[in-house]
Write an enzyme that holds these catalytic residues in place. Structure first.
Site, PDB file in Angstrom:
ATOM      1  N   SER A  54      -9.733  -1.024   7.325  1.00 35.95           N
ATOM      2  CA  SER A  54      -9.341  -0.757   5.938  1.00 35.95           C
ATOM      3  C   SER A  54      -8.711  -1.926   5.199  1.00 35.95           C
ATOM      4  CB  SER A  54      -8.372   0.431   5.886  1.00 35.95           C
ATOM      5  OG  SER A  54      -9.076   1.633   5.985  1.00 35.95           O
ATOM      6  N   SER A  56      -9.781   1.432   3.039  1.00 36.39           N
ATOM      7  CA  SER A  56      -8.998   2.296   2.174  1.00 36.39           C
ATOM      8  C   SER A  56      -7.923   1.562   1.376  1.00 36.39           C
ATOM      9  CB  SER A  56      -8.308   3.371   3.012  1.00 36.39           C
ATOM     10  OG  SER A  56      -7.364   2.769   3.897  1.00 36.39           O
ATOM     11  N   LYS A  60       0.854  -1.208   0.000  1.00 33.06           N
ATOM     12  CA  LYS A  60       0.000   0.000   0.000  1.00 33.06           C
ATOM     13  C   LYS A  60       0.882   1.247   0.000  1.00 33.06           C
ATOM     14  CE  LYS A  60      -3.954   1.917   2.612  1.00 33.06           C
ATOM     15  NZ  LYS A  60      -4.820   1.700   3.795  1.00 33.06           N
TER      16      LYS A  60
END
Lengths: 461, 99
Positions: A155, A131, A56
């Site tokens: 997330s 997210s 990420k």
């Protein structure tokens, strides 16, 4: 397959993913993948030998930009690697790509990226969750077998549920956050997506353990990937009634019924329990997390980080305000404003103080249930399958409620995972297993047993 | 509780955030919805007994205040737009008002 061959095949899949408009990656190159392969070949072995892992874009690496999907960090390259990245490389993994995300990890749909939304790999009109939506989508699309995300309030588990992959959040303090761009420091956890529980367990184990560079890591040795249980006999699994509301999506409810049946058939005893304060987890989270975010994001001011914008008046405060007003997107601005508001004079105790007290009550509910003889908890991960893009972007509260079953666990710092357990109308449904603090291995072993018997890709009726 | 335009602008100043005029009405509306939503905690009876809760180690101790060794991939001069004589150069407070 040799490391160079893995690098070539991974690169080909990343090219195909880009061509499909998935928009799941922010930075990758074949040259970097090939360099990773050469490094792995030079020191072969390790539990993750030549496994490509996507990262990420809020986890820093020295050989690619880290933007947090924000204009305010566009082009930023860290001078050091995150401990999680260093440990994955030591275990033989190859860093494959940096993945798209909601800006600064604030969002539940990966629509709040400055570089465009991520598409759901099974239905381009839908969101992959967030997210960490880019990492979830890359694993679901078969581009990489595992990827790192980060959790502040669900997330990883929420996008794992939407995309039909495994998503594991460890106990708070088991994985170093050194090199994770801070959002909510009392909540943030680097977490893992995998195609299978075993894939995710191996990656988590490689990253775990005390890190002198992160004083919030626990003084415990690294995790060992647990041997999967043959069955669930001897386990008492609690079903918290607050997580099975009457208006649960019928497809999610049906998938959960099937999962409960599978758990019983594997020998688990299922018992009804109550977590009476969990319904207050979302409002509590949306006070605590923005308050911490408002403090953590103060550093992005055009002086310490971020491209400088000179504002009207030309003084230093105008520089801060113009840089931040220009560099942060709408959701980040909203959360900074909410966080600043709830911490401001006259409101601190009415909001932040009250949320802190509720956080303690939410955590105490979990402690009491586990102390009462329950080994694990089983709930749906999300109240619905993946929703349509644009459906919730104008209504922040509606978006926040997508996290209704995952937030409380983050507030309590517990380990939890999402396991794909079926599909409804072609879209994946995830079940959530929650364990007591530091019982990550118990949760992973039970999930591996369930994984063998639930038909994750079968439509539920 | 209702948050007005002036209060949003005040909070934005505290947060060092420039808000564009065309965004202000939407922000006022959204912040009111968020604050109204989180205010449901007011309905929970205060029991006064709950201690603060923080996950992680029981006690996070500060490390010794000595320079550590974070291995940098690039020298400090490459980390900032301006670097001279061992210092990062940043805008001086007040300097821009003098221009």
């Amino acid at each position: 397959m040799s490391a160079p061959a893995v690098a070539a095949a991974t690169g080909a899949r990343l090219v195909a993913a880009e061509a499909s408009s998935l928009n799941a990656t922010l930075h990758w190159s074949q040259a970097l993948l090939d360099a990773e392969a050469r490094r792995v070949e030079a020191s072969p072995g390790g539990p993750l030998h030549a496994v490509p892992v996507a990262i990420k874009d809020n986890i820093v690496t020295t050989d690619a930009p880290t933007t947090c999907a924000s204009r305010i960090l566009e082009g930023y390259v860290s001078p050091y690697d995150a401990t999680a990245v260093t440990r994955l490389r030591s275990a033989g993994a190859m860093i494959a790509a940096k993945t798209n995300m909601d800006e600064f990890a604030m969002g539940s749909s990966t629509e709040h990226s400055a570089f465009g939304r991520v598409q759901h790999p099974l239905d381009p009109s839908r969101v992959p969750g967030g997210s960490s939506g880019g990492s979830a989508a890359l694993v679901a699309a078969g581009v990489v077998p595992a990827a790192l995300g980060s959790e502040t309030g669900g997330s990883v588990r929420q996008p794992a549920s939407f995309c039909g992959v495994v998503g594991v959040k460890p106990s708070y303090g088991r994985v170093s956050r050194f090199g994770l761009v801070a959002f909510g420091s009392s909540l943030d956890c680097i977490s893992v997506f995998g195609r299978t529980v075993d894939d995710a367990s191996k990656v988590l184990a490689a990253m775990s353990g005390h890190d002198p560079l992160d004083r919030t890591t626990l003084e415990r040795p690294a995790m060992v990937p647990p041997a999967p249980r043959r069955d669930l006999s001897g386990l008492r699994i609690g079903l918290p009634r607050e997580y099975f509301p009457a208006d649960l999506h019928p497809g999610v409810a049906a998938a959960m019924e099937r999962t409960k049946t599978a758990a019983r058939e594997l020998g688990a005893e299922l018992v009804d329990v109550s977590l009476p304060n969990s319904p207050y987890a979302v409002p509590t989270y949306y006070i605590v997390a923005p308050a911490e975010a408002a403090a953590n994001l103060a550093r992005f001011d055009g002086v310490r980080y971020g491209p400088r914008k000179v504002g009207p008046g030309g003084d230093i405060r105008a520089l801060y305000q113009a840089t931040r007003g220009h560099g942060f997107g709408p959701e980040v601005q909203r959360r900074i404003l909410v966080g600043t508001y709830v911490l401001s004079a006259g409101y601190y105790d009415a909001y932040y103080g009250k949320a802190q007290r509720m956080r303690a009550r939410i955590a105490e509910d979990f402690r009491r249930v586990f102390a009462g003889g329950v080994d694990l908890l089983l709930t749906p991960t999300t109240p619905t399958p993946a929703f349509r893009a644009g459906e919730k972007t104008e209504d922040p509260v509606s978006m926040y409620l997508a996290d209704i079953f995952v937030c409380a666990i983050s507030l309590a710092g517990l380990p939890a995972l999402s396991l794909p357990v079926g599909r409804t109308e072609g879209l994946p449904v995830g079940a959530q297993l929650i364990a007591p603090l530091l019982e990550d291995e118990r949760m992973l072993a039970a999930a591996a047993a369930l994984e063998r018997v639930v038909a994750a890709e079968a439509e539920v009726r | 509780m209702s948050i007005g335009r002036d209060e949003v602008l005040h909070v934005a100043r505290l947060a060092e955030l420039a808000v564009r005029d065309e965004d202000l009405n939407r922000l006022v509306d959204q912040l009111n919805r968020i604050v109204d939503y989180v205010a449901q905690l007011d309905r929970v009876p205060a029991d006064g007994a709950a201690d603060l809760f923080l996950p992680g180690p029981r006690q996070v101790e500060l490390r010794e205040d000595v320079p550590g060794s974070v291995p940098l991939a690039r020298p400090p001069a490459e980390l900032s737009p301006e670097f001279a004589d061992g210092f990062f150069l940043v805008p001086r407070h007040g300097a821009m008002e003098d221009l």
